[in-house]
Scaffold this active site. Structure first.
Site, PDB file in Angstrom:
ATOM      1  N   SER A 132       0.720  -1.064   0.358  1.00  0.00           N
ATOM      2  CA  SER A 132       0.151  -0.272   0.096  1.00  0.00           C
ATOM      3  C   SER A 132       1.153   1.042   0.142  1.00  0.00           C
ATOM      4  CB  SER A 132      -0.828   0.159   1.174  1.00  0.00           C
ATOM      5  OG  SER A 132      -0.160   0.096   2.652  1.00  0.00           O
ATOM      6  N   LYS A 140       0.266   4.368   6.541  1.00  0.00           N
ATOM      7  CA  LYS A 140      -0.175   5.622   5.080  1.00  0.00           C
ATOM      8  C   LYS A 140       0.009   6.846   5.729  1.00  0.00           C
ATOM      9  CE  LYS A 140      -2.687   1.647   4.818  1.00  0.00           C
ATOM     10  NZ  LYS A 140      -2.622   0.807   4.053  1.00  0.00           N
TER      11      LYS A 140
END
Length: 167
Positions: A40, A83
């Protein structure tokens, strides 16, 4: 002889407890090493990359747009996610699905942040689970340590989605 052995054992246990407390405080309040897995955050952080996450920014409420953070997963409290912060409370965020066909705008509520992976096509993030409570943030990633040819400070978002505030 028994007293001598008992004294040495208790001394060792005492030092172990002291150093354990120091290590705990260091990892809880200063920072920790984190192994990131999954695609990710590629290309910024590769799968199985190791980063250093400092905790002081979180405690001082100094998390900003563009920072990469380690947070508890909103789905699984035993798992952490890595993230990038795309929006802070009060920000208007343009969201889109994985196909980039539908775009909507969402305001980040008070006490929350909007998190997205740099690899938008292969990331489960706030686009799936919504804004993340600030309390779930564990720390701000400040240094990449592994893989060896990518050691150093973190670079800007490759997607160009992060816009710094001009307050």
């Amino acid at each position: 002889m028994f007293r001598s052995a008992l004294g040495k054992t208790l001394g060792f246990v005492g030092y172990t407890i002291q150093y354990g407390c120091i290590a705990h405080c260091a990892f809880e309040y200063i920072g920790e090493f984190v192994a990131c897995s999954g695609p990710s955050m590629e290309p910024t952080i590769t799968s199985h990359g190791v980063v250093f996450s400092e905790r002081l920014s979180r405690h001082l409420c100094r998390i900003e747009n563009g920072d990469i953070v380690i947070a508890k997963s909103p789905f699984d409290p035993h798992m952490n996610v890595c993230k990038r912060v795309i929006g802070l409370e009060g920000d208007k965020v343009c969201t889109s699905g994985p196909s980039d066909i539908f775009k909507t705008h969402q305001y980040v509520p008070k006490g929350h942040v909007w998190l997205e992976g740099d690899n938008l096509r292969n990331s489960t993030d706030s686009r799936s689970y919504g804004p993340v409570p600030y309390a779930l943030i564990r720390g701000r990633v400040c240094l990449k340590l592994w893989s060896l040819h990518h050691v150093g400070a973190l670079n800007q978002s490759p997607t160009g989605r992060v816009v710094k505030r001009s307050d």
